[in-house]
Motif scaffolding. Structure first.
Motif, PDB file in Angstrom:
ATOM      1  N   LEU A  49     103.201  77.476  23.826  1.00  0.00           N
ATOM      2  CA  LEU A  49     101.875  78.078  23.644  1.00  0.00           C
ATOM      3  C   LEU A  49     101.541  78.980  24.825  1.00  0.00           C
ATOM      4  O   LEU A  49     101.527  78.519  25.972  1.00  0.00           O
ATOM      5  N   GLY A  50     101.260  80.244  24.570  1.00  0.00           N
ATOM      6  CA  GLY A  50     100.785  81.149  25.612  1.00  0.00           C
ATOM      7  C   GLY A  50      99.306  80.916  25.873  1.00  0.00           C
ATOM      8  O   GLY A  50      98.558  80.556  24.958  1.00  0.00           O
ATOM      9  N   THR A  51      98.874  81.133  27.131  1.00  0.00           N
ATOM     10  CA  THR A  51      97.458  80.863  27.454  1.00  0.00           C
ATOM     11  C   THR A  51      96.771  82.000  28.209  1.00  0.00           C
ATOM     12  O   THR A  51      95.639  81.847  28.649  1.00  0.00           O
ATOM     13  N   TRP A  52      97.459  83.141  28.364  1.00  0.00           N
ATOM     14  CA  TRP A  52      96.812  84.283  29.025  1.00  0.00           C
ATOM     15  C   TRP A  52      95.714  84.825  28.116  1.00  0.00           C
ATOM     16  O   TRP A  52      95.934  84.974  26.904  1.00  0.00           O
ATOM     17  N   SER A  58     104.381  88.217  25.489  1.00  0.00           N
ATOM     18  CA  SER A  58     103.814  89.193  24.545  1.00  0.00           C
ATOM     19  C   SER A  58     104.755  89.389  23.352  1.00  0.00           C
ATOM     20  O   SER A  58     105.041  90.527  22.947  1.00  0.00           O
ATOM     21  N   PRO A  59     105.237  88.290  22.761  1.00  0.00           N
ATOM     22  CA  PRO A  59     106.246  88.412  21.703  1.00  0.00           C
ATOM     23  C   PRO A  59     105.711  89.118  20.464  1.00  0.00           C
ATOM     24  O   PRO A  59     106.481  89.680  19.692  1.00  0.00           O
ATOM     25  N   LEU A  60     104.379  89.085  20.285  1.00  0.00           N
ATOM     26  CA  LEU A  60     103.789  89.734  19.101  1.00  0.00           C
ATOM     27  C   LEU A  60     103.247  91.117  19.456  1.00  0.00           C
ATOM     28  O   LEU A  60     102.565  91.756  18.655  1.00  0.00           O
ATOM     29  N   GLY A  61     103.533  91.548  20.680  1.00  0.00           N
ATOM     30  CA  GLY A  61     103.054  92.863  21.113  1.00  0.00           C
ATOM     31  C   GLY A  61     101.578  92.851  21.457  1.00  0.00           C
ATOM     32  O   GLY A  61     100.921  93.894  21.394  1.00  0.00           O
ATOM     33  N   ASN A  62     101.085  91.700  21.833  1.00  0.00           N
ATOM     34  CA  ASN A  62      99.670  91.471  22.216  1.00  0.00           C
ATOM     35  C   ASN A  62      98.710  92.633  21.943  1.00  0.00           C
ATOM     36  O   ASN A  62      98.555  93.548  22.749  1.00  0.00           O
ATOM     37  N   ILE A  68     106.709  82.428  23.469  1.00  0.00           N
ATOM     38  CA  ILE A  68     105.453  81.741  23.818  1.00  0.00           C
ATOM     39  C   ILE A  68     104.226  82.486  23.270  1.00  0.00           C
ATOM     40  O   ILE A  68     103.368  82.938  24.032  1.00  0.00           O
ATOM     41  N   PRO A  69     104.102  82.622  21.940  1.00  0.00           N
ATOM     42  CA  PRO A  69     102.938  83.334  21.395  1.00  0.00           C
ATOM     43  C   PRO A  69     101.626  82.649  21.784  1.00  0.00           C
ATOM     44  O   PRO A  69     101.546  81.424  21.796  1.00  0.00           O
ATOM     45  N   LYS A  70     100.633  83.485  22.075  1.00  0.00           N
ATOM     46  CA  LYS A  70      99.297  82.954  22.414  1.00  0.00           C
ATOM     47  C   LYS A  70      98.395  83.027  21.185  1.00  0.00           C
ATOM     48  O   LYS A  70      98.377  84.026  20.467  1.00  0.00           O
ATOM     49  N   SER A  71      97.643  81.967  20.948  1.00  0.00           N
ATOM     50  CA  SER A  71      96.549  82.054  19.980  1.00  0.00           C
ATOM     51  C   SER A  71      95.498  81.014  20.345  1.00  0.00           C
ATOM     52  O   SER A  71      95.813  79.986  20.947  1.00  0.00           O
TER      53      SER A  71
END
Ligand SMILES: NC(=O)c1ccc[n+]([C@@H]2O[C@H](COP(=O)([O-])OP(=O)(O)OC[C@H]3O[C@@H](n4cnc5c(N)ncnc54)[C@H](OP(=O)(O)O)[C@@H]3O)[C@@H](O)[C@H]2O)c1
Length: 318
Positions: free
Chosen positions: A20-23, A212-216, A262-265
């Motif tokens: 899980l990304g947390t930025w 930023s795997p989804l291109g944030n 590590i996608p963030k959501s």
């Protein structure tokens, strides 16, 4: 519950291939997101001192461990030493601050967030008067590394690694280390695949995590009108074929090419969606199509701000 594959690092530790990304997960939102993530099987959490939300993450970790919902040894917690803590003494301080914030006795992985040191002892972003640049420090990341090696010996950290370093900087750390870096965390997604740097790392036995795997779409570093990865026609076609979302295709593609992700959501729906990626495979032809959409396009491009720092990493090809 989904059993997430793991990768064994040089240190012997096992890291789940999705975290899980947390930025940019705001205080007040990150705790809820983390609780949902843990409930749905996430065990790998990507944190950083500079995200300024580790206190709230620590509260949740303390709570779930105390309740016995999740055991400490089942979790894989990453954090990062920020640029204003690069000298040997400051790095030691930063390790203790991170452990205190996350309310943990050890972290599983600690990375040097960036190779560039910023002025120490004050603001996390020590901006120049015009606000466009940072005040630098002349701290060498080899001193940062030495303090991290000692943190491993002290039992405060299991595994150490780097983030945003180029191949020459990685080699320099390898050449001067007692404990070699086990991980490189870098921006990587279908429009910025970083294949040369990833191959370099794999040859050295260093695993790679894609940020930023989804291109944030939400990052302040994006410029208006820039492409949206989630609307790419090749990705949309593959997604339709597998009855998956574009985000699921991208996350699976990364894992299938051997890169941890590590996608963030902070949305319950998207947290579940991003984790539901283990019931399909991309064909050889689809992997080739994905390789073909690379644009060598870095989103988190700090050249204008930090480009003249002697340790700025992005002035060479990889
Ligand atoms: N080492 C470094 O220097 C560095 C730099 C950047 C990032 N990172 C790490 O990598 C993590 C991930 O990168 P990132 O946060 O930059 O970008 P990202 O994960 O590529 O994208 C996050 C954005 O995508 C949205 N999103 C998430 N899932 C989605 C889905 N299924 N469909 C559509 N949109 C979706 C999120 O919104 P919602 O929250 O509303 O869902 C958020 O706005 C960070 O959180 C951080 O932990 C590290």
């Amino acid at each position: 519950m989904t059993v997430v594959p793991t990768v064994t690092l040089k240190s012997g530790e096992k890291i789940p291939v999705i975290g899980l990304g947390t930025w940019l997960s705001k205080p007040g939102e990150v705790a809820q997101a983390l609780k949902i993530a843990l409930k749905n099987g996430y065990r790998h959490i990507d944190c950083a001192h500079a995200y300024m939300n580790q206190d709230e993450i620590g509260q949740v970790l303390e709570e779930v461990i105390a309740q016995g919902t999740v055991k400490r040894e089942e979790l894989f917690i990453t954090s990062k030493i920020w640029n204003t803590f690069h000298s040997y003494e400051k790095t030691k301080e930063a390790v203790d601050i991170i452990l205190q914030q996350l309310k943990l006795k050890y972290v599983d992985l600690l990375l040097i967030h960036w190779p560039m040191g910023f002025q120490e002892g004050g603001e996390i972003f020590p901006r120049t008067a015009d606000g466009n640049h940072m005040h630098y420090s002349d701290a060498d990341y080899l001193d940062t590394w030495k303090a991290l090696e000692e943190a491993v010996q002290a039992g405060k950290v299991k595994t150490i690694g780097l983030s945003n370093f180029n191949s020459q900087q990685i080699q320099r750390v390898i050449d001067h280390s007692h404990i070699q870096p086990a991980m490189l965390q870098i921006e990587s997604h279908p429009y910025f695949q970083q294949t040369k740097l990833i191959n370099f790392c794999k040859e050295k036995g260093i695993e790679v995590t894609a940020y930023s795997p989804l291109g944030n779409m939400a990052t302040p570093f994006r410029k208006e009108g820039q492409a949206n990865l989630l609307e790419d026609p090749v990705i949309l076609e593959i997604a339709k074929h597998h009855n998956k979302s574009p985000a699921q295709v991208i996350i699976h593609w990364s894992i299938q090419r051997g890169v941890i992700v590590i996608p963030k959501s902070t949305s319950e729906h998207r947290l579940k969606e991003n984790f539901d990626v283990f019931d399909f495979e991309l064909s050889k032809d689809e992997m080739a199509k994905m390789a073909g959409i690379d644009r060598n396009w870095r989103i988190l491009d700090l050249t204008a701000r930090d480009g003249d720092h002697p340790h700025f990493p992005f002035n060479i090809e990889f």
